[in-house]
Design an enzyme around this catalytic site. Structure first.
Site, PDB file in Angstrom:
ATOM      1  CB  SER B  67       5.680 120.395  30.966  1.00  0.00           C
ATOM      2  OG  SER B  67       5.337 119.352  31.864  1.00  0.00           O
ATOM      3  CE  LYS B 104       2.555 115.524  30.147  1.00  0.00           C
ATOM      4  NZ  LYS B 104       3.411 116.636  29.758  1.00  0.00           N
TER       5      LYS B 104
END
Lengths: 417, 146
Positions: B67, B104
């Site tokens: 991701s 993230k």
């Protein structure tokens, strides 16, 4: 000049939780070598009634009923995190004494708001390393220890307690003498005999009488309770005098061949440690024992002086093996074997005892190659044949977590998904 | 018979003292014209020194998943994570979401807090009072073996 005691909370449990946050707020314990006894408990496990030091088999009903998570001790991880905590403290202050794997004393030059400074230290360690700590502040080490235990017990204190500004006599009057640093259960029983039950009793008692009953250290503790420093901060610990490697077996061992494998394995680790610290040993001690609970009990030890100081695995192993063979007796269920290397001296500082033998038998180049291979590929990549390959006597570590900070192939994993 | 031309006058023990470090120069001293490189001292380039400012607070964490490829972070990379850096908007962070370590990008405004995944096929995580968010550390570099 106040003393701070920095004490990591439930240290081994906290280390495990750092890399697995799902363990937070869960009941969990860490077990000793061989998964024998409980040596660290989370607060949740404490509340469920798991006692410190209890053998695992005794608390299995509790473990099963409340699904308490079990962890084998992961000293590679704990040692690394401890080192990081101590390094962080040393960067903030000059006078730091590392007292144990999870405690350090700090001597602070007088400062205006010592409690605010302690908060700053706590914030720094907790954010930089992620290990929760408690801080006790007192005029002496003994009082700092009392302050830390108070900080840990009362959640409203948020992990910091300054005893200097408190009503000391009132606190000491409620503090059992057995809980004092340096006193313990045995001395407490003797002190009870002369009517000393609380820390306040010890503080105000007659010192001559005290010295006769429990030695000069008892007097020093009493003086410390009066605010007089008797135990100084020791920034530079004495050089190590001996190095021991001794472990219980995963099963009872009868055969000499298994004991020889174990001693060879332990000696290899100990010798590598000596070489890493650039020290040599002058004397080898081998110890052998059955469990003291066994009906057929046997224990023995043998000291052998080396011709010249050595850190060579081959020399130390062959010396240890000859010692072991002398003390071994068949038909006993041995629980433990160990080696201690005594009279450690720095490589550069020793004078040759014997010009004839010096360095002739040392395999320095071979040791260097062994160390470099084992450093790169893993501790037991290359060993002496006597250390064996099967090692069926190795102790159990059924519940060990990964070597998160010491092995490249066991790093913690973060999901990117 | 060879005449003895020397005798031992004294024997001194070797005394190891503190090391004194002196810079190494790239060429020997000569009486002629000096090399322009003589003014420059050689030293080793140390990756630790380059990549890590606070060793006690720096940890290595391996990435699992795709991701964050938009930030140049790929599956199996090793992240260098510094817990002493204050997390701020725009930084790549390790966050604890529902008990797990995740990678993230942090995006803060005065009323929202988002954990963004770079790869558009992964959803952003919106953090509110109910979500248990904690920043574990700030990612300073990523090691990608080709």
């Amino acid at each position: 000049m106040p003393i701070l005691l920095i004490d990591c909370n439930n240290f081994y449990v906290s280390c495990e939780r750092l890399f697995d946050p799902s363990l937070r707020h869960k009941p969990m314990v860490v077990l000793s070598n061989n998964d024998g006894c409980v040596i660290s408990r989370s607060n949740e496990a404490k509340r469920l009634g798991v006692k410190m030091g209890i053998p695992l088999f005794k608390c299995m009903p509790l473990i099963n009923r409340y699904h308490i998570k079990l962890f084998s001790s992961n000293y590679a991880l704990y040692g690394d995190l401890s080192h990081r905590v101590m390094q962080t403290l040393k960067q903030m202050e000059n006078s730091v004494e590392v007292y144990s794997i999870d405690e350090a004393f700090i001597d602070i030059p007088s400062c205006d708001n010592i409690t605010a400074y302690a908060k700053k230290i706590k914030l720094c360690v907790e954010s930089n390393i992620g290990i929760p700590i408690s801080i006790g502040i007192g005029l002496t080490k003994t009082m700092a220890k009392i302050a830390t235990s108070i900080a840990k017990k009362d959640p409203s204190l948020n992990g910091i307690y300054n005893m200097i500004e408190a009503d000391t006599d009132n606190i000491l009057a409620k503090y059992p003498v057995a809980d004092l640093w340096g006193i313990g259960k045995r001395y407490a029983i003797i002190l009870k005999g002369i009517n000393i039950i609380t820390a306040q009793d010890l503080k105000s008692c007659d010192h001559e009488r005290l010295r006769k009953k429990i030695s000069i250290n008892g007097v020093k503790t009493s003086l410390e309770l009066r605010g007089i420093k008797c135990f100084d901060i020791d920034n530079s610990p004495d050089p190590q005098k001996s190095l021991t490697y001794s472990k219980s077996f995963g099963r009872k061992v009868q055969l000499l061949s298994d004991l020889e494998e174990a001693i060879s394995t332990y000696t290899a680790t100990a010798s590598a440690k000596l070489r890493k610290k650039k020290i040599k040993a002058c004397c080898v001690e081998v110890r052998l024992a059955t469990s003291s609970y066994d009906k057929k009990h046997y224990q023995a030890k043998k000291f052998i002086n080396l011709i010249s100081p050595s850190s060579d695995t081959i020399i130390l192993t062959s010396t240890a093996l000859s010692g072991l063979r002398e003390i071994y007796k068949p038909h006993f269920d041995f629980q433990k074997v160990g080696i201690t290397l005594h009279d450690l001296i720095h490589e550069e500082s020793y004078h040759q005892k014997s010009l004839i033998y010096d360095s002739v038998n040392e395999n320095t180049a071979l040791m260097r190659v062994m160390d470099s291979i084992n450093h790169k590929w893993g501790d037991t990549t290359i060993q002496l044949a006597s250390a064996g390959t099967r090692k069926s006597w190795l102790n159990k570590r059924e519940f060990k977590s990964s070597s998160y900070t010491t092995k490249w192939n066991e790093l913690p994993i973060a999901r990117a998904s | 018979m060879k005449k003895a031309d020397s005798s031992i006058s004294a024997i001194y023990g070797f005394k190891s003292g503190d090391k004194i470090v002196r810079p190494l120069f790239s060429s020997g001293v000569s009486a002629g014209f000096p090399s322009p490189a003589d003014d420059y001292i050689e030293r080793h380039l140390d990756l630790n020194e380059f990549l890590i400012t606070t060793p006690a607070a720096t940890f290595f964490i391996r990435v699992s998943g795709e991701s964050m490829t938009g930030s140049g972070i790929y599956h199996n990379d090793i992240l260098i994570v510094d817990r002493s850096i204050t997390p701020s908007s725009g930084k790549i962070v390790i966050a604890i979401v529902n008990g797990e370590l995740t990678v993230k990008k942090l995006h803060k405004t005065h009323n929202t807090c988002l954990l963004i995944a770079d790869n558009p096929s992964y959803e952003d995580i919106k953090i509110n009072k109910e979500t248990d968010l904690e920043i574990w550390g700030v990612v300073t570099s990523s090691i990608h073996i080709l």
